[in-house]
Design an enzyme around this catalytic site. Structure first.
Site, PDB file in Angstrom:
ATOM      1  N   SER A 213       0.812  -1.211   0.000  1.00 14.38           N
ATOM      2  CA  SER A 213       0.000   0.000   0.000  1.00 14.38           C
ATOM      3  C   SER A 213       0.849   1.266   0.000  1.00 14.38           C
ATOM      4  O   SER A 213       0.401   2.321  -0.452  1.00 14.38           O
ATOM      5  CB  SER A 213      -0.879   0.025   1.247  1.00 14.38           C
TER       6      SER A 213
ATOM      7  N   HIS B 159      -0.212  -1.834  -7.504  1.00 15.70           N
ATOM      8  CA  HIS B 159      -1.036  -1.600  -6.315  1.00 15.70           C
ATOM      9  C   HIS B 159      -2.523  -1.540  -6.640  1.00 15.70           C
ATOM     10  O   HIS B 159      -2.985  -0.607  -7.297  1.00 15.70           O
ATOM     11  CB  HIS B 159      -0.577  -0.293  -5.640  1.00 15.70           C
TER      12      HIS B 159
ATOM     13  N   GLU C  40      -2.216   1.235  -9.402  1.00 16.26           N
ATOM     14  CA  GLU C  40      -1.048   2.109  -9.526  1.00 16.26           C
ATOM     15  C   GLU C  40       0.176   1.240  -9.842  1.00 16.26           C
ATOM     16  O   GLU C  40       0.473   0.288  -9.113  1.00 16.26           O
ATOM     17  CB  GLU C  40      -0.806   2.868  -8.215  1.00 16.26           C
TER      18      GLU C  40
ATOM     19  N   ASN D 243      -3.084   6.581  -1.785  1.00 16.07           N
ATOM     20  CA  ASN D 243      -2.937   6.426  -0.339  1.00 16.07           C
ATOM     21  C   ASN D 243      -2.346   7.664   0.333  1.00 16.07           C
ATOM     22  O   ASN D 243      -2.560   7.887   1.524  1.00 16.07           O
ATOM     23  CB  ASN D 243      -2.138   5.167   0.003  1.00 16.07           C
TER      24      ASN D 243
END
Ligand code: 3HC
Length: 288
Positions: A123, A144, A156, A195
Site C-alpha cells: 500500500s 497496487h 497504480e 494512499n
C-alpha cells in the site's frame, strides 16, 4: 518477455487483497496460484471464490461457463515453491511489514523462473525497498490494487529507478488484461498517489475524533453527504483493515522518527482491542 507470455500468475497472500486479486486474474483467463502461510486464509479464499462466482451467475452478471473456467484457473496452496516455481508474474500481497517482504522477495528470486516479474501490491512501500533483495531488480515494480479489488478499477504501477521500461510496460498491459485502469508513476514516492491522499484525510479525521469534536459516525455522514464519497473514511478503514493502517503508521514512524507519523490514540486503541474492521467482525462499526 511480452504480456502474452504471462500464463501463470502467483499471488502471495490470501487476505483482504490477495483473494480478490487472484479471482480478478482468474476471471481474466490467467492460471492463478494463490499462496499463504495460513491454511485457514486459503480455505476462506477458496470458499469466497466459489460463492462469489455462483452469486454472479445467479445475478446474471456472469455466465456459468466463465465462472467454471475462473474456478478451474484458480489453485490454492501453502507451498510457496509450488505456487511460484513456474509463475511468469508474481503479485506479492503479504502483510505490510518490510522484513517479511524482503525475505519473500529473496525467496521468490530463488524460486521463480529467471524471466518472472516480481511485483508488490504494498500500500505504501516503494519497490526499491525490496528490489535489492533480488538479483533481478529490473524485473521488480509496484502493482497496487484497491479494495475491493474485484470492483475497484484503478491499479497504480510504479516504475522505480531499478525497474526496466519493459517491466513497467508489461505491468501496465497486464492491468488492462485484468480489466483494470493502470496509472504509471515514473518516480517513486511513499504511498504513491491515492494512499497519500487518503492518509491526509485519515490524519485529519482521527484528529477530529481524538479531540472530541465529532464521532466516527458523524464524520462518515458528513463525508458521504457533503463530498459524495461512496463511504466515509472510518467505514473505509473498516474495509481496508485498521491493522493495516496501524502497521503502515508504525513502519513509517520507525523510519522517520517523526511523532506526526505515529498512529493516532484511537487507532492504537482499536488495534490493541483487535477491532480491525470487517475482517474481525468489529471496527468502527459491527458486522454480522
Ligand atoms: N467484494 C466484491 N464485490 C463487492 C464487494 C466486495 N467486498 N462489495 C461490493 N461489491 C460489489 C457488489 O457485488 C456490487 O456488484 P454489482 O453492482 O456488479 O452487482 C457492487 O460492488 C456494488 O455493491 P453494493 O451495491 O453492495 O454496495 P455499494 O454500492 O455501497 O458499493 C463499494 C460497495 C464498491 C465497496 C463502494 O462502497 C465503494 O466504492 N467504496 C469505496 C471503496 C474505496 O474507496 N476503496 C479504496 C480503498 S483504499 C485501498 O484499497 C488502498 C489499499 O492500499 C488499502
Amino acid at each position: 518477455m511480452k504480456v502474452e507470455d504471462i500464463k501463470k500468475i502467483c499471488v502471495i497472500g490470501a487476505g483482504n487483497m490477495g483473494h480478490q486479486i487472484s479471482l480478478s486474474a482468474a476471471l481474466a483467463g490467467f492460471k492463478v496460484s494463490c499462496t499463504d502461510i495460513s491454511q485457514e486464509m486459503l480455505d476462506k479464499a477458496q470458499a469466497f471464490a466459489g460463492s462469489y462466482l455462483a452469486e454472479r451467475v445467479k445475478k446474471g452478471k456472469l455466465n456459468q461457463e466463465l465462472a467454471d473456467q475462473a474456478l478451474a484457473n484458480l489453485s490454492f496452496t501453502n507451498s510457496l515453491e509450488q505456487a511460484a516455481g513456474d509463475a511468469d508474474y508474481v503479485i506479492e500481497a503479504a502483510v505490510e511489514k518490510i522484513d517479511i517482504k524482503r525475505r519473500l522477495f529473496a525467496d521468490l528470486d530463488r524460486i521463480t523462473p529467471p524471466h518472472a516479474i516480481l511485483a508488490t501490491n504494498s500500500s505504501f512501500i516503494v519497490s526499491s525497498k525490496v528490489a535489492d533483495a533480488t538479483t533481478r531488480p529490473d524485473k521488480v515494480c509496484n502493482m497496487h490494487f484497491f479494495n475491493p479489488a474485484l470492483v475497484m478499477k484503478l491499479v497504480e504501477v510504479v516504475q522505480g529507478p531499478h525497474t526496466s521500461a519493459e517491466t513497467a510496460q508489461i505491468t501496465m498491459e497486464l492491468c488492462e488484461k485484468i480489466g483494470k485502469i493502470g496509472v504509471l508513476l515514473k518516480k517513486e514516492i511513499y504511498g504513491f498517489l491515492v494512499n497519500r491522499i487518503l492518509a491526509a484525510i485519515s490524519k485529519e479525521v482521527y484528529y477530529l475524533v481524538d479531540m472530541g469534536i465529532a464521532t466516527p459516525e458523524e464524520i462518515d455522514t458528513a463525508v458521504v453527504n457533503a463530498l459524495g464519497h461512496p463511504m466515509g473514511p472510518f467505514r473505509l478503514q473498516d474495509l481496508t483493515g485498521i491493522d493495516l493502517g496501524y502497521y503502515v503508521a508504525m513502519e513509517r514512524y520507525q523510519e522517520t522518527g517523526n511523532p506526526n507519523d505515529k498512529p493516532s490514540p484511537l487507532m492504537v486503541e482499536k488495534f490493541v482491542k483487535g477491532e480491525w474492521g470487517k475482517k474481525t467482525g468489529k471496527g468502527f462499526y459491527s458486522y454480522e
